[in-house]
Scaffold this active site. Structure first.
Site, mmCIF file in Angstrom:
data_model
loop_
_atom_site.group_PDB
_atom_site.id
_atom_site.type_symbol
_atom_site.label_atom_id
_atom_site.label_comp_id
_atom_site.label_asym_id
_atom_site.label_seq_id
_atom_site.Cartn_x
_atom_site.Cartn_y
_atom_site.Cartn_z
ATOM 1 N N TYR A 21 48.456 32.132 53.408
ATOM 2 C CA TYR A 21 47.256 31.866 54.199
ATOM 3 C C TYR A 21 46.763 30.423 54.031
ATOM 4 C CZ TYR A 21 47.236 36.807 55.154
ATOM 5 O OH TYR A 21 47.598 38.065 55.589
ATOM 6 N N TYR A 152 42.776 46.758 52.829
ATOM 7 C CA TYR A 152 43.911 45.848 52.921
ATOM 8 C C TYR A 152 45.125 46.564 52.340
ATOM 9 C CZ TYR A 152 47.202 42.106 52.094
ATOM 10 O OH TYR A 152 48.346 41.349 52.099
ATOM 11 N N ASP A 266 46.901 54.205 48.359
ATOM 12 C CA ASP A 266 47.489 52.911 48.039
ATOM 13 C C ASP A 266 46.935 52.437 46.692
ATOM 14 O OD1 ASP A 266 48.078 50.224 47.779
ATOM 15 O OD2 ASP A 266 47.499 49.667 49.811
ATOM 16 N N LYS A 295 52.863 45.849 42.289
ATOM 17 C CA LYS A 295 52.226 44.809 41.489
ATOM 18 C C LYS A 295 52.527 44.932 40.003
ATOM 19 C CE LYS A 295 48.620 43.118 44.566
ATOM 20 N NZ LYS A 295 49.228 41.793 44.762
#
Length: 446
Positions: A21, A152, A266, A295
């Protein structure tokens, strides 16, 4: 500077390499000279050298720090055997052992594991699995997902479709993303820990009830087209570090059961102890049908994620026309990543119950002075997560430099200066992180 120096490296990078980004002509990045324990040695674009405690755990995954002896040994041992084989028609000890470990510790009775390349890909796989499940049980028309605003779930296309469509990072793709069903973001909540250690959750009970009613109404209206509910449990990460009451997850579980939907949770950011439970789902006592993890799975060493599913889901897929989950990455169940993940989970199991509550207490205490700073609208903590929220966008460049001057590496976003530090941080490390954040906010945004 010599050609191979960190400073020249940053100059060579700028305009050549895209960063997350960030524009190609954006600020030059800091070059990493070395990393050990919880410490990064960095070179700034102007050539100045910094030694900084990593408050980001390299974006929430390096929970055991850098150059961890156990993880290094696991990687070396597996390299001496084989670093990769295809998973089609083959299997290997690291993958099977990791699958056994994951199903043993997962929230609820998980029976099957699919290994994916990354967190975002694991969400893609979970969504495909939910669609295949609905088709397998005779409901092929159910091809949409119910989720909540502020979420997200990754940057690939199906994952983007269940991220917040307005306030998220993917508003540039409105014409190509599947149109999902979005419930309101749950009201904010706060975990309160008494001196006795007793934990309780605080929220606006009236707003919580209204939210639950709206979710139930929305699900009933769209029940014939919905395949699953998709949600980050209790803590929404990149959507704003928003903490909500565990009761909300119980409502979503009830809604899923009432309308024949699967509950996809999630836990890519929240799993393996980060919120103060091994999995954030455990705050609510809810067991999902499909679980995504990633992660911290490998302690930040290699990219790996996993999708776990219940026996009920697996049976439906096996009895379907395809009989298989229709996905198969080249690096699926990479042996090197799985070997390191097994070592990482051993470390998690032996330490998180002590380390995360300790870090939680320290973050709560040492971030508290930020509440009195001008421009700060909220300070919140949950497990090994600490957040200072401002009344406007963060000046990322200035706050980053101000924190580095205080010996801390942070990467703010939106209106947030936050930390999700490695679990191996000492008390002094956590104090340095928290005081560095408070000091940087005071210098730049007061």
């Amino acid at each position: 500077m010599p050609e191979g120096s960190p400073s020249s490296l940053a100059s060579r990078d700028r305009g050549l390499v895209w960063h997350p980004y960030a524009p190609l002509d954006g600020p030059e990045p800091y070059a990493v000279r070395s990393a050990s324990g919880v410490t990064l040695e960095l070179c700034a674009p102007d050539g100045r050298l910094y030694t900084a405690t990593d408050a980001m755990a390299s974006w929430w995954c390096a929970i055991h720090g850098y150059r961890n002896a156990r993880l290094d040994a696991a990687a070396h041992e597996q390299i001496d055997r084989f670093s990769h084989v295809m998973f089609g028609g083959l299997t290997h000890e690291p993958a099977v052992t990791l699958a056994e470990r994951l199903t043993a510790v997962a929230p609820g009775p998980m029976a099957h594991v699919f290994f994916a390349d990354s967190g975002s890909v694991s969400v893609e796989v979970a969504l495909k699995l939910a669609l295949q499940f609905q088709a397998a049980v005779g409901r092929p028309g159910r091809q949409r997902f119910l989720t909540i605003r502020g979420g997200y779930h990754g940057d690939t296309f199906a994952a983007m479709s269940v991220c917040d469509p307005v306030d998220g990072m993917h508003s540039a793709f409105p014409g190509v993303l599947a149109r999902q069903v979005f419930a309101p973001r749950p009201p904010a909540a706060r975990l309160v820990v008494a001196v006795t250690g007793e934990e309780s959750w605080e929220t606006d009970e009236s707003a919580l009830g209204a939210w639950a009613d709206e979710v139930r109404t929305l699900a009933a209206r769209h029940q014939g087209e919905l395949a699953a509910v998709v949600v980050e449990p209790v803590l929404q990460g990149a959507g704003g570090m928003h903490v909500y009451h565990p009761h909300c997850l119980r409502v979503l579980r009830e809604v899923a059961d009432e309308h024949g939907l699967l509950l996809v949770v999630d836990e890519i950011a929240t799993g393996f102890g980060r919120t103060g439970r091994l999995f954030a789902s455990e705050w609510s006592g809810v067991a999902p049908d499909i679980l995504c993890v990633g992660k911290a799975l490998t302690g930040g060493y290699l990219t790996l994620a996993a999708v776990l599913a219940t026996a009920h889901v697996g049976e439906a897929i096996t009895a379907s026309a395809h009989r298989a989950l229709l996905h198969g990455p080249t690096f699926m169940a990479n042996p090197l990543a799985c070997a390191v993940a097994n070592a990482s989970l051993e470390l998690v199991e032996s330490s998180w119950k002590d380390d995360v509550p300790r870090i939680a207490r320290l973050l709560h205490d040492h971030l508290a002075p930020a509440r009195d700073l001008p421009g700060v609208v909220d300070v919140r903590t949950l497990g090994a997560v600490g957040v200072v929220q401002l009344d406007g966008p963060v000046d990322v460049t200035r706050v980053t430099r101000a924190a580095l001057e205080r010996g801390v590496w942070v990467r703010p976003f939106r209106d947030l200066v936050y930390t999700m530090p490695p679990y191996v941080c000492t008390d002094d490390d956590v104090f340095r992180i928290a005081s560095g954040i408070v000091g940087a906010v005071e210098e730049v945004h007061s």
